[in-house]
Design an enzyme around this catalytic site. Structure first.
Site, PDB file in Angstrom:
ATOM      1  N   SER A  25       0.825  -1.216   0.000  1.00 18.99           N
ATOM      2  CA  SER A  25       0.000   0.000   0.000  1.00 18.99           C
ATOM      3  C   SER A  25       0.854   1.258   0.000  1.00 18.99           C
ATOM      4  CB  SER A  25      -0.881   0.073   1.255  1.00 18.99           C
ATOM      5  OG  SER A  25      -1.900  -0.859   1.189  1.00 18.99           O
ATOM      6  N   GLU A  90     -10.195  -9.007   0.313  1.00 20.91           N
ATOM      7  CA  GLU A  90     -10.969  -8.568  -0.854  1.00 20.91           C
ATOM      8  C   GLU A  90     -11.951  -9.652  -1.299  1.00 20.91           C
ATOM      9  OE1 GLU A  90      -8.475  -6.185  -3.927  1.00 20.91           O
ATOM     10  OE2 GLU A  90      -7.047  -7.379  -2.788  1.00 20.91           O
ATOM     11  N   ALA A 117       2.520  -2.067   4.214  1.00 20.51           N
ATOM     12  CA  ALA A 117       2.313  -1.020   5.218  1.00 20.51           C
ATOM     13  C   ALA A 117       1.791  -1.747   6.449  1.00 20.51           C
ATOM     14  CB  ALA A 117       1.292  -0.014   4.724  1.00 20.51           C
ATOM     15  N   MET A 215      -2.218  -6.917   7.005  1.00 23.59           N
ATOM     16  CA  MET A 215      -3.231  -7.820   6.427  1.00 23.59           C
ATOM     17  C   MET A 215      -2.701  -8.542   5.198  1.00 23.59           C
ATOM     18  SD  MET A 215      -6.416  -5.171   6.625  1.00 23.59           S
ATOM     19  CE  MET A 215      -6.695  -4.138   8.057  1.00 23.59           C
ATOM     20  N   ASN A 239       1.316   3.609  10.934  1.00 23.90           N
ATOM     21  CA  ASN A 239       0.479   4.129  12.036  1.00 23.90           C
ATOM     22  C   ASN A 239       0.803   3.360  13.303  1.00 23.90           C
ATOM     23  OD1 ASN A 239      -1.081   2.012  10.256  1.00 23.90           O
ATOM     24  ND2 ASN A 239      -1.863   1.766  12.340  1.00 23.90           N
ATOM     25  N   HIS A 251      -7.373   4.220   6.273  1.00 25.20           N
ATOM     26  CA  HIS A 251      -6.525   3.840   5.133  1.00 25.20           C
ATOM     27  C   HIS A 251      -5.853   5.086   4.552  1.00 25.20           C
ATOM     28  CE1 HIS A 251      -4.989   1.296   2.004  1.00 25.20           C
ATOM     29  NE2 HIS A 251      -5.608   1.968   1.057  1.00 25.20           N
TER      30      HIS A 251
HETATM   31  N1  HPA Z   1      -3.484  -3.007  11.191  1.00 27.73           N
HETATM   32  C1  HPA Z   1      -3.613  -3.867  10.161  1.00 27.73           C
HETATM   33  N2  HPA Z   1      -3.172  -3.599   8.946  1.00 27.73           N
HETATM   34  C2  HPA Z   1      -2.562  -2.428   8.738  1.00 27.73           C
HETATM   35  C3  HPA Z   1      -2.388  -1.489   9.778  1.00 27.73           C
HETATM   36  C4  HPA Z   1      -2.876  -1.796  11.067  1.00 27.73           C
HETATM   37  O1  HPA Z   1      -2.775  -1.020  12.027  1.00 27.73           O
HETATM   38  N3  HPA Z   1      -1.726  -0.423   9.227  1.00 27.73           N
HETATM   39  C5  HPA Z   1      -1.515  -0.730   7.916  1.00 27.73           C
HETATM   40  N4  HPA Z   1      -2.009  -1.942   7.616  1.00 27.73           N
END
Ligand code: HPA
Length: 276
Positions: A25, A90, A117, A215, A239, A251
């Site tokens: 991502s 998905e 990510a 994920m 994050n 997102h």
């Molecule tokens: N949790 C799950 N998937 C993610 C996160 C998260 O905090 N950040 C980016 N993908």
């Protein structure tokens, strides 16, 4: 499978990719700027269309001796990059999620760099950090190898004691030092999503030994390891995981933060592939 390989080979001619990169991502920009052959997933027999924002949905093959204008030395290996991946959330079957990895193997890829990510579970990590994945926890509730085994690809009960190759982690660490970039190391836990985790789930993952959560990646890494590819995993921390940060997760935030980290991500990957 053979129709996929024949279709791709007829498009790429004399390109023989040895390194594959799955761009997570917000990291798809990495593939931009190389002299390349791009094939949208929608055209490839056996591929599905990617539906997530931040994922372009194409295979990008670099031309022999391709170089980025911003990067003087030409690449010594050919690359195949997935600009966007398939996620289990998905609604794709696990078989579809890992199909491109099997295709890369058949095309001759020996080293697979998997990026994503991820949310920081380790409170010492912060958004825009890069983390070299040392191991994973499969918390997706399924396994991509369930079903009939293809002995030509790998064994029924594959060993997973070194999915993320130590020699590649060391090489990535050395590359980061040469670039004076700080990188983290840690365990990536994969949940199915698409909902983000609850604070209680994050506390559980932390107790289990996870440093980051996402994920994706784990199905692809399991299959790549199963079929004998060397895997390097890199998370871009986008994050703080749920309960660690006050504000709700989105997102949009993931895309914005990966955008901030993408230059260091790009220089790190270039440095690594120069030395593989
Ligand atoms: N949790 C799950 N998937 C993610 C996160 C998260 O905090 N950040 C980016 N993908």
């Amino acid at each position: 499978m053979q129709s996929t390989i024949d279709f791709i080979n007829q498009k790429i001619g004399n390109i023989k990719p040895e390194i594959g990169i799955i761009l997570g991502s917000g990291l798809g920009d990495f593939a931009q700027g190389f002299p390349s052959v791009c094939i949208p997933y929608s055209e490839i027999p056996g591929f599905e269309t990617s539906t997530v924002q931040g994922h372009a949905g194409q295979l990008v093959f670099t031309q022999p001796h391709a170089s980025l204008s911003s990067h003087l030395s030409p690449l010594t290996s050919h690359l195949v990059m997935m600009q966007g991946r398939y996620h289990f959330y998905e609604g794709h079957s696990m078989e579809k999620v890992v199909y491109p990895v099997k295709v890369m193997k058949k095309l001759g890829v020996k080293t697979l760099i998997i990026t994503n990510a991820a949310g920081a579970v380790n409170p010492g990590f912060k958004p825009a950090d890069l983390m070299l994945i040392t191991d994973h926890i499969n918390f997706m509730g399924t396994n991509p190898l369930i079903g009939e085994n293809d002995e030509a690809l790998g064994t029924r009960f594959p060993d997973m004691s070194e999915v993320y190759k130590k020699k590649l982690i060391d090489l990535a660490q050395k590359s980061a030092e040469e670039l004076e970039l700080e990188v983290r190391k840690g365990v990536y836990a994969a949940c199915s999503g698409p909902s983000y985790e609850t604070p209680a789930e994050i506390r559980m993952l932390k107790t289990m030994g996870a440093d980051a959560v996402g994920m994706s990646t784990v199905p692809e890494a399991i299959v790549a390891n199963y079929c004998g590819m060397d895997v390097l995993g890199i998370s871009c921390i986008s994050n703080y995981a749920a309960g660690i940060q006050e504000k709700p997760l989105s997102h949009q935030e993931v895309i914005e933060v990966t955008n901030i980290a993408k230059d260091k991500f790009k220089s790190l990957i270039l440095k690594i592939i120069e030395q593989i």
